[in-house]
Structures are given as structure tokens and as C-alpha cells.
Write an enzyme that holds these catalytic residues in place. Sequence first.
Site, PDB file in Angstrom:
ATOM      1  N   LYS A   1       0.847  -1.204   0.000  1.00  0.00           N
ATOM      2  CA  LYS A   1       0.000   0.000   0.000  1.00  0.00           C
ATOM      3  C   LYS A   1       0.881   1.252   0.000  1.00  0.00           C
ATOM      4  O   LYS A   1       0.607   2.209  -0.712  1.00  0.00           O
ATOM      5  CB  LYS A   1      -0.967  -0.025   1.199  1.00  0.00           C
ATOM      6  CG  LYS A   1      -2.100  -1.032   0.983  1.00  0.00           C
ATOM      7  CD  LYS A   1      -2.947  -1.319   2.209  1.00  0.00           C
ATOM      8  CE  LYS A   1      -3.923  -2.453   1.881  1.00  0.00           C
ATOM      9  NZ  LYS A   1      -4.726  -2.913   3.011  1.00  0.00           N
TER      10      LYS A   1
ATOM     11  N   GLN B   1      -5.259  -1.789   9.103  1.00  0.00           N
ATOM     12  CA  GLN B   1      -5.124  -3.123   8.509  1.00  0.00           C
ATOM     13  C   GLN B   1      -5.729  -4.182   9.438  1.00  0.00           C
ATOM     14  O   GLN B   1      -5.435  -4.226  10.631  1.00  0.00           O
ATOM     15  CB  GLN B   1      -3.630  -3.409   8.255  1.00  0.00           C
ATOM     16  CG  GLN B   1      -3.357  -4.680   7.486  1.00  0.00           C
ATOM     17  CD  GLN B   1      -3.838  -4.647   6.037  1.00  0.00           C
ATOM     18  OE1 GLN B   1      -3.929  -3.603   5.416  1.00  0.00           O
ATOM     19  NE2 GLN B   1      -4.167  -5.812   5.506  1.00  0.00           N
TER      20      GLN B   1
ATOM     21  N   ASP C   1     -11.569   2.294   3.084  1.00  0.00           N
ATOM     22  CA  ASP C   1     -11.917   0.871   2.981  1.00  0.00           C
ATOM     23  C   ASP C   1     -13.424   0.694   2.732  1.00  0.00           C
ATOM     24  O   ASP C   1     -13.869  -0.383   2.335  1.00  0.00           O
ATOM     25  CB  ASP C   1     -11.603   0.159   4.308  1.00  0.00           C
ATOM     26  CG  ASP C   1     -10.271  -0.565   4.304  1.00  0.00           C
ATOM     27  OD1 ASP C   1      -9.859  -1.063   3.245  1.00  0.00           O
ATOM     28  OD2 ASP C   1      -9.649  -0.619   5.388  1.00  0.00           O
TER      29      ASP C   1
HETATM   30  N1  GUN Z   1      -7.050  -7.098   5.551  1.00  0.00           N
HETATM   31  C1  GUN Z   1      -7.240  -7.853   4.434  1.00  0.00           C
HETATM   32  N2  GUN Z   1      -7.846  -7.126   3.483  1.00  0.00           N
HETATM   33  C2  GUN Z   1      -8.031  -5.883   3.992  1.00  0.00           C
HETATM   34  C3  GUN Z   1      -8.603  -4.689   3.467  1.00  0.00           C
HETATM   35  O1  GUN Z   1      -9.080  -4.612   2.334  1.00  0.00           O
HETATM   36  N3  GUN Z   1      -8.607  -3.629   4.319  1.00  0.00           N
HETATM   37  C4  GUN Z   1      -8.120  -3.680   5.578  1.00  0.00           C
HETATM   38  N4  GUN Z   1      -8.184  -2.586   6.312  1.00  0.00           N
HETATM   39  N5  GUN Z   1      -7.581  -4.783   6.081  1.00  0.00           N
HETATM   40  C5  GUN Z   1      -7.537  -5.875   5.289  1.00  0.00           C
END
Ligand code: GUN
Length: 284
Positions: free
Chosen positions: A52, A96, A119
Site C-alpha cells: 500500500k 489493517q 476501505d
Molecule cells: N485485511 C485484508 N484485506 C483488507 C482490506 O481490504 N482492508 C483492511 N483494512 N484490512 C484488510
Amino acid sequence: MTQIIDGKAVSKQVRERVSLQCEELKRQGVTPGLAVIIVGEDPASQVYVRNKEKACEEVGFYSEKYALPENTTQEELNNLVKELNGRKEINGILCQLPLPKHLDDKEVINLIDPIKDVDAFHPVNVGAIMIGDYNFLPCTPAGVMELIHSTGVDVSGKKAVVIGRSNIVGKPMAMLLLHENATVEITHSKTVDLADVTSGADILVAAIGKAKFVKADMVKKGAVVIDVGMNRDENGKLCGDVDFEDVKDKCSYITPVPGGVGPMTISMLMQNTLTAAKIQNNID
Ligand code: GUN
């Protein structure tokens, strides 16, 4: 002839589009900013967060990473989110998941300002998606829609089946397909005669988290098959929820794992962060 959907290529197109729009925003004095919070040492999460950060750099965003220790308290985490909510140069906040067991992910998600919730996990954003009037789409379902669009197949009127009913993928996925006028069924572990249902699907999206679960007898000839799964097979090799080798000759389009849905997710996060920056700065 089956066509394999190239998620890397579509993802690159999205990032190029975001990068161009980012340049334009910068000319107007706005640099989109994303804050990513990670708690603990989960190796998979570390990789996602690094990717990211890299993506932010690639498209020209400002980013901040908060790597908090495993023993972080709920109060400390909540306070960080509150602080980020108040900072003008941070347009998107992402925590996350999964969090360590002693922390409540719902509490954190509910604290993120919905306009910074890139998200799209906050109940306000989930509700907005339900009524089709949203700022952000959750990244994985949004990426799947981009991949379906890349095939040129018209979703309207088609029968779409989603396997899996998670809040992050299955449920919003069904909504996005419905918004484009598909006739949608959501199936799950309690569905009776699952193969009967899935084999009627023109568009089949697998998001169940079971390695190679979808076999050829569950797929309609000529279907578009999208595999959201990310699993390890018996040899430790990365594989999806679809048994690719078994299914591939039966469909018109199929996504591989890796190289299908995976690369799309972070690109859609970049798209959402750009949208957040525009909204927060009143730019169309
Ligand atoms: N963990 C696995 N996929 C995601 C996601 O799309 N967003 C977040 N915040 N955590 C994750």
C-alpha cells in the site's frame, strides 16, 4: 477460447488514471494523503501494508505508516484514529485487519470519519452502498467490477452468483452486481445443492477462502469466473477458490491467482483516497 483476465494490466491502467488525476490535484495545491495503521507482526499484513505504501509513492500520494506494537491498547489505537480524523493532510485512514485478538476492529472502524474511510467499512458507507448513493466502494468488490468491465461483458440482466457472504467481499459484491442490473444470488456454506445454483451463473464470483473449491461441474459453459480467493494448496503454492486447471476450458473469461483480483484491490484503494481528497477539498 477462454480468455484469462490480466489483473496486473487492468490494475496498471487504474493506477495510471489515478496518477494523472493526482498530478492535476497537486496543481491545485492538494496532495492526497493516506494513513495506514498496522498493529502487531502478522506477516501477511506486513506485506499488504508495504504494498500500500509503495502504491502511494507510485501514484504520487503522501502517506504515513503507523506500525504499532502487538500490546497496543484499544485506547491508544482509538486516540490515533481520532488524531488522524482531525488532520487536514490525511484524506484516507486505513486500519489493517485482522487486529490482535484483544482489540475490537468494529470499535476502530466506527471511529474513522466516514469521509476518510477509504476501505468503505464504516456502517455509514456500507449503508450508502446499499442504497446506491456512495462515495467509496470497498476495494475488492470494486476491483472485481473493474475486471468484469474489462471483458466487455454486459452485466445487465445476467444471472450472477456470489459464493461467500462476508461483509468485506460477498455482501457488497452482490450489491454492486445488483446496481448494474444483474439478477444476483448469494450462496454460502449452508446453501443446499450449491453446484446447482452456481452452474446457472453467467457471472460467478468465488469469495469463500477454500483452496480450489470451485470445480468444472459447478460452472456454466461460457461463464465469466472471478476468483477472489488467496489460499495455499497442499504443496504450499498460492491458489484461489477456483480450481483453475479444472475450470478454465469451460468459461469465457477467468481470473488467475495470483495476478487477477489481488493487484486490483490496492489500485481501488488509491482510487478511493483520490476521491476522499477531492471531496474534502471541494474539487469535482
Ligand atoms: N485485511 C485484508 N484485506 C483488507 C482490506 O481490504 N482492508 C483492511 N483494512 N484490512 C484488510
